[in-house]
Scaffold this motif. Structure first.
Motif, PDB file in Angstrom:
ATOM      1  N   VAL A   7       0.834  -1.203   0.000  1.00  0.00           N
ATOM      2  CA  VAL A   7       0.000   0.000   0.000  1.00  0.00           C
ATOM      3  C   VAL A   7       0.871   1.256   0.000  1.00  0.00           C
ATOM      4  O   VAL A   7       0.630   2.198  -0.773  1.00  0.00           O
ATOM      5  CB  VAL A   7      -0.973  -0.009   1.201  1.00  0.00           C
ATOM      6  N   PHE A   8       1.897   1.290   0.843  1.00  0.00           N
ATOM      7  CA  PHE A   8       2.770   2.463   0.920  1.00  0.00           C
ATOM      8  C   PHE A   8       3.446   2.724  -0.431  1.00  0.00           C
ATOM      9  O   PHE A   8       3.485   3.862  -0.909  1.00  0.00           O
ATOM     10  CB  PHE A   8       3.816   2.279   2.025  1.00  0.00           C
ATOM     11  N   VAL A  13       4.103   5.973  -5.310  1.00  0.00           N
ATOM     12  CA  VAL A  13       4.184   6.039  -6.775  1.00  0.00           C
ATOM     13  C   VAL A  13       2.971   6.793  -7.327  1.00  0.00           C
ATOM     14  O   VAL A  13       3.102   7.609  -8.242  1.00  0.00           O
ATOM     15  CB  VAL A  13       4.304   4.624  -7.391  1.00  0.00           C
ATOM     16  N   GLY A  14       1.803   6.554  -6.759  1.00  0.00           N
ATOM     17  CA  GLY A  14       0.600   7.241  -7.233  1.00  0.00           C
ATOM     18  C   GLY A  14       0.663   8.745  -7.060  1.00  0.00           C
ATOM     19  O   GLY A  14       0.268   9.502  -7.954  1.00  0.00           O
ATOM     20  N   VAL A  15       1.180   9.190  -5.933  1.00  0.00           N
ATOM     21  CA  VAL A  15       1.312  10.641  -5.720  1.00  0.00           C
ATOM     22  C   VAL A  15       2.353  11.220  -6.680  1.00  0.00           C
ATOM     23  O   VAL A  15       2.160  12.306  -7.242  1.00  0.00           O
ATOM     24  CB  VAL A  15       1.640  10.955  -4.245  1.00  0.00           C
ATOM     25  N   MET A  16       3.450  10.486  -6.908  1.00  0.00           N
ATOM     26  CA  MET A  16       4.458  10.944  -7.879  1.00  0.00           C
ATOM     27  C   MET A  16       3.831  11.082  -9.270  1.00  0.00           C
ATOM     28  O   MET A  16       4.052  12.080  -9.959  1.00  0.00           O
ATOM     29  CB  MET A  16       5.633   9.971  -7.928  1.00  0.00           C
ATOM     30  N   VAL A  17       3.043  10.100  -9.656  1.00  0.00           N
ATOM     31  CA  VAL A  17       2.358  10.166 -10.946  1.00  0.00           C
ATOM     32  C   VAL A  17       1.443  11.387 -10.987  1.00  0.00           C
ATOM     33  O   VAL A  17       1.398  12.109 -11.981  1.00  0.00           O
ATOM     34  CB  VAL A  17       1.574   8.866 -11.221  1.00  0.00           C
ATOM     35  N   MET A  49      12.722  23.854  -8.190  1.00  0.00           N
ATOM     36  CA  MET A  49      11.973  23.268  -7.064  1.00  0.00           C
ATOM     37  C   MET A  49      11.822  21.761  -7.226  1.00  0.00           C
ATOM     38  O   MET A  49      12.200  20.995  -6.337  1.00  0.00           O
ATOM     39  CB  MET A  49      10.580  23.902  -6.980  1.00  0.00           C
ATOM     40  N   LEU A  50      11.240  21.350  -8.332  1.00  0.00           N
ATOM     41  CA  LEU A  50      10.988  19.920  -8.535  1.00  0.00           C
ATOM     42  C   LEU A  50      12.277  19.164  -8.798  1.00  0.00           C
ATOM     43  O   LEU A  50      12.387  17.987  -8.447  1.00  0.00           O
ATOM     44  CB  LEU A  50       9.989  19.719  -9.674  1.00  0.00           C
ATOM     45  N   GLY A  51      13.256  19.825  -9.393  1.00  0.00           N
ATOM     46  CA  GLY A  51      14.537  19.176  -9.635  1.00  0.00           C
ATOM     47  C   GLY A  51      15.251  18.787  -8.348  1.00  0.00           C
ATOM     48  O   GLY A  51      16.074  17.876  -8.337  1.00  0.00           O
ATOM     49  N   ALA A  52      14.908  19.455  -7.258  1.00  0.00           N
ATOM     50  CA  ALA A  52      15.516  19.122  -5.966  1.00  0.00           C
ATOM     51  C   ALA A  52      14.811  17.945  -5.291  1.00  0.00           C
ATOM     52  O   ALA A  52      15.422  17.229  -4.507  1.00  0.00           O
ATOM     53  CB  ALA A  52      15.470  20.344  -5.043  1.00  0.00           C
ATOM     54  N   VAL A  53      13.550  17.717  -5.606  1.00  0.00           N
ATOM     55  CA  VAL A  53      12.748  16.708  -4.919  1.00  0.00           C
ATOM     56  C   VAL A  53      12.587  15.426  -5.733  1.00  0.00           C
ATOM     57  O   VAL A  53      12.669  14.322  -5.186  1.00  0.00           O
ATOM     58  CB  VAL A  53      11.349  17.288  -4.596  1.00  0.00           C
ATOM     59  N   MET A  54      12.345  15.563  -7.016  1.00  0.00           N
ATOM     60  CA  MET A  54      11.951  14.412  -7.832  1.00  0.00           C
ATOM     61  C   MET A  54      13.004  13.303  -7.902  1.00  0.00           C
ATOM     62  O   MET A  54      12.615  12.128  -7.921  1.00  0.00           O
ATOM     63  CB  MET A  54      11.525  14.859  -9.237  1.00  0.00           C
ATOM     64  N   PRO A  55      14.294  13.591  -7.909  1.00  0.00           N
ATOM     65  CA  PRO A  55      15.247  12.466  -7.933  1.00  0.00           C
ATOM     66  C   PRO A  55      15.046  11.509  -6.752  1.00  0.00           C
ATOM     67  O   PRO A  55      15.071  10.286  -6.930  1.00  0.00           O
ATOM     68  CB  PRO A  55      16.618  13.140  -7.873  1.00  0.00           C
ATOM     69  N   PHE A  56      14.813  12.053  -5.569  1.00  0.00           N
ATOM     70  CA  PHE A  56      14.587  11.212  -4.395  1.00  0.00           C
ATOM     71  C   PHE A  56      13.283  10.436  -4.527  1.00  0.00           C
ATOM     72  O   PHE A  56      13.193   9.278  -4.129  1.00  0.00           O
ATOM     73  CB  PHE A  56      14.585  12.065  -3.123  1.00  0.00           C
ATOM     74  N   TRP A  57      12.280  11.076  -5.102  1.00  0.00           N
ATOM     75  CA  TRP A  57      10.981  10.448  -5.264  1.00  0.00           C
ATOM     76  C   TRP A  57      11.056   9.300  -6.267  1.00  0.00           C
ATOM     77  O   TRP A  57      10.517   8.218  -6.037  1.00  0.00           O
ATOM     78  CB  TRP A  57       9.975  11.489  -5.731  1.00  0.00           C
ATOM     79  N   ALA A 139       3.556   2.001 -14.906  1.00  0.00           N
ATOM     80  CA  ALA A 139       4.130   1.375 -13.707  1.00  0.00           C
ATOM     81  C   ALA A 139       3.128   1.410 -12.556  1.00  0.00           C
ATOM     82  O   ALA A 139       2.923   0.405 -11.860  1.00  0.00           O
ATOM     83  CB  ALA A 139       5.428   2.075 -13.312  1.00  0.00           C
ATOM     84  N   PHE A 140       2.496   2.543 -12.353  1.00  0.00           N
ATOM     85  CA  PHE A 140       1.498   2.679 -11.291  1.00  0.00           C
ATOM     86  C   PHE A 140       0.334   1.719 -11.506  1.00  0.00           C
ATOM     87  O   PHE A 140      -0.126   1.057 -10.565  1.00  0.00           O
ATOM     88  CB  PHE A 140       1.009   4.130 -11.228  1.00  0.00           C
ATOM     89  N   THR A 141      -0.126   1.626 -12.733  1.00  0.00           N
ATOM     90  CA  THR A 141      -1.230   0.726 -13.056  1.00  0.00           C
ATOM     91  C   THR A 141      -0.864  -0.729 -12.724  1.00  0.00           C
ATOM     92  O   THR A 141      -1.684  -1.474 -12.162  1.00  0.00           O
ATOM     93  CB  THR A 141      -1.601   0.855 -14.543  1.00  0.00           C
ATOM     94  N   LEU A 142       0.368  -1.125 -13.050  1.00  0.00           N
ATOM     95  CA  LEU A 142       0.820  -2.481 -12.731  1.00  0.00           C
ATOM     96  C   LEU A 142       0.879  -2.707 -11.216  1.00  0.00           C
ATOM     97  O   LEU A 142       0.512  -3.790 -10.721  1.00  0.00           O
ATOM     98  CB  LEU A 142       2.168  -2.750 -13.363  1.00  0.00           C
TER      99      LEU A 142
END
Length: 148
Positions: A7-8, A13-17, A49-57, A139-142
């Motif tokens: 679930v986690f 992944v769903g929030v990232m999408v 902004m997103l370039g600082a966060v998205m790699p970790f996500w 990926a999320f759908t799978l």
């Protein structure tokens, strides 16, 4: 414990999408509708902004998917999780090779120093982003399908 990991991972992944989908279909159209240099400046700020966060996500989503695949290797749906992980790997490779180089240039642009082809470069980034969003949606759908 496996259920919580499943679930986690799916939520992360769903929030990232959702964020990347929003960038594509909400934020970019808003920025592109702004007058004169405002749109490019907004793209640069968003890239910082997103370039600082998205790699970790992205990496975190991949690590969580791998943990799910290993922990649930004897359970139904593991093949779906492994395939989702492969798609997340593809999204990371696409990001590093195609999107990040354009984003890194754009983050530093100002109206005084940006190249003449800045609009073409942002359009190229957008085309790559469409593909990346499709990959992470798959990926999320799978992952969702593996929950059943």
């Amino acid at each position: 414990m496996l259920n919580a990991l499943e679930v986690f991972t799916t939520v992360v992944v769903g929030v990232m999408v959702g964020v990347e989908f929003s960038v594509l279909f909400v934020i970019n159209p808003i920025l592109n509708a702004l007058p004169e240099d405002s749109g490019q400046l907004g793209h640069a700020h968003g890239g910082r902004m997103l370039g600082a966060v998205m790699p970790f996500w992205y990496i975190g989503s991949l690590v969580l998917s791998a943990a799910w695949a290993v922990a649930g290797r004897h359970h139904h749906g593991t093949g779906l999780v492994v395939t989702a992980g492969a798609l997340l790997i593809l999204s990371v490779i696409m990001s590093l090779l195609l999107l990040v180089p354009i984003n890194n240039r754009n983050k530093a642009w100002t109206p005084e120093n940006r190249p003449e082809d800045w609009k073409e470069q942002l359009n190229r980034w957008l085309r790559f982003h469409y593909v990346r969003v499709a990959v992470i949606i798959a990926a999320f759908t799978l992952l969702v399908a593996a929950l059943t």
